[in-house]
Design an enzyme around this catalytic site. Structure first.
Site, PDB file in Angstrom:
ATOM      1  N   ASP A 115       0.825  -1.213   0.000  1.00  0.00           N
ATOM      2  CA  ASP A 115       0.000   0.000   0.000  1.00  0.00           C
ATOM      3  C   ASP A 115       0.854   1.256   0.000  1.00  0.00           C
ATOM      4  OD1 ASP A 115       1.067  -0.309   2.508  1.00  0.00           O
ATOM      5  OD2 ASP A 115      -0.757   0.235   3.575  1.00  0.00           O
ATOM      6  N   LYS A 166       5.238   1.874  15.832  1.00  0.00           N
ATOM      7  CA  LYS A 166       4.128   2.733  16.293  1.00  0.00           C
ATOM      8  C   LYS A 166       4.248   3.152  17.762  1.00  0.00           C
ATOM      9  CE  LYS A 166       1.043   1.210  12.672  1.00  0.00           C
ATOM     10  NZ  LYS A 166       1.462  -0.068  12.114  1.00  0.00           N
ATOM     11  N   ASP A 224       2.160   6.393   2.187  1.00  0.00           N
ATOM     12  CA  ASP A 224       1.392   5.212   2.588  1.00  0.00           C
ATOM     13  C   ASP A 224      -0.056   5.492   2.197  1.00  0.00           C
ATOM     14  OD1 ASP A 224      -0.460   3.684   4.175  1.00  0.00           O
ATOM     15  OD2 ASP A 224       1.192   3.085   5.462  1.00  0.00           O
TER      16      ASP A 224
END
Ligand code: GDD
Ligand code: MG
Length: 361
Positions: A115, A166, A224
């Site tokens: 992606d 993250k 992204d």
């Protein structure tokens, strides 16, 4: 000695939750970006870097990939597909797909998140990996806000110091760009038959074991495509030529109007808009920085900015859309204003607005 990678795996099993309702009927990598499934931009880039065999690691809506991409010959590649009954995570998916690789244990294998739109120089990344006999070489880029990404600090020699997926408070803005070069043997060491995350398990374990993990830092165009806003921006940047792709199905310019689309003579279609096959734009309508998927209809006088309209969806006359996401087959009656990231579900019907909005036109 091998000087080039010949094989790649693309991870395409994610559910694309943040892109709903656009991903209700097709997987995220098959959503059109500048007129072709976004994965075709990645496949063109792989072919240009000398990759000849690509294994697609599918899970969500697995069947849609073969229908659209076939055996890959139209793209100058050999494509194979593997499907997971239950998603195996990024690492489990790579390990599962590796069963179809033909490379030897020390060959370089490229792995992509499915992606990402990236203009970085893959051949140079692979060359760095091979020259420095690395186990793993990650493309890294720099973003303003690293919280949604893997944060990857490196030392002066390019060795990766940590992989921190993250973090609420990232230690740097240098992040994992989702394009890896693996030594094949490293993939074969990933456990089989269970969920494994490369970001949370494999990469930290390699660092712990003192494997040669390098960062290839290049700040080329990078996006992204995980949200509707990013998908629209990526399409616009390709159409306008801010990001180059050999898969772009037409010349760079203000708009890309695909064969079979109809645009009224006095309609305005610009700022990097893409009008899909069989889509139509009525008289006096304005489509700015927006994407119309196949068969979408924009009726007279409607104004669309930075919006995406799903396959066969209808936007009534005089509507105003800004940052709107309209699902496949939805119908928006005349004169509605849909603003601020609003999402209309596939097949939904919105009646005509009772009050005419005359401001902001
Ligand atoms: N086959 C398969 N199976 N594919 C999967 C699975 C799975 O279980 N889970 C995720 N994928 C695929 C997705 O389709 C996507 O192409 C890729 O793996 C990454 O998953 P995302 O869900 O898009 O992750 P992200 O965007 O939150 O984070 C990843 O990408 C960032 C860069 O865009 C991480 O790799 C971050 O570290 C990275 O910074
Ligand atoms: Mg992603």
């Amino acid at each position: 000695m091998v000087t080039q990678a010949r094989e790649a795996i693309i991870l395409v099993g994610g559910m694309g939750t943040r892109l709903r309702p656009l991903t209700v009927h097709r997987a995220k990598p098959l959503l059109p970006v500048a007129g072709v499934p976004c994965i075709e931009h990645q496949l063109a880039n792989l072919a240009a870097a000398g990759i000849s065999h690509v294994v697609l690691a599918t899970s969500y809506r697995a069947e849609t990939f073969t229908e659209v991409l076939g055996d890959g010959s139209a793209l100058g590649l050999r494509l194979d597909y593997v499907s997971e009954d239950e998603p195996l995570g990024t690492g489990g998916a790579i390990r599962n797909a590796a069963a179809l690789l033909e490379s030897g244990p020390h060959d370089a294998v490229v792995v992509l998140n499915g992606d990402v739109l990236s203009g970085h120089d893959l051949s140079t990344q692979v060359a760095m990996h091979i020259q420095r006999r690395a186990d793993l070489t990650l493309h890294l880029t720099v973003v303003d806000d690293a919280r949604a990404f893997g944060c990857v600090p490196t030392d002066g020699s390019g060795r990766v110091l940590a992989f921190l997926e993250k973090m609420p408070q990232p230690v740097s803005n240098q992040v994992n760009a989702g394009c890896y070069v693996f030594r094949r043997a490293v993939i074969d060491a990933i456990p089989t038959g269970r969920v494994v995350s490369v970001e949370r398990e494999t990469f930290p374990a390699l660092l712990q074991a003192d494997a040669v993990v390098l960062g290839y830092v290049e700040q080329a165009y990078w996006l992204d495509l995980g949200t509707p806003a990013a998908l629209v921006a990526g399409s616009r940047d390709l159409v306008l030529g801010r990001m180059r792709s050999a898969a772009l199905p037409g010349p760079v310019g203000e708009a890309l109007v695909l064969p079979g689309a109809r645009v009224a003579a006095d309609a305005v279609v610009e700022a990097g808009s893409c009008v899909g096959p069989g889509a139509s734009v009525g008289p006096g309508a304005q489509v700015l920085g927006s994407v119309l998927l196949e068969g979408a209809q924009v009726h007279a006088g409607a104004v669309l900015r930075d919006s995406i309209v799903g396959a066969g969806a209808v936007i009534g006359a005089g509507c105003v859309l800004k940052d709107a996401v309209i699902g496949d087959g939805a119908e928006v009656g005349a004169d509605n204003e849909l603003l601020g990231g609003i999402r209309v579900w596939c097949g939904a019907r919105i009646g005509p607005a009772v009050v005419r909005f005359s401001s902001d036109r």
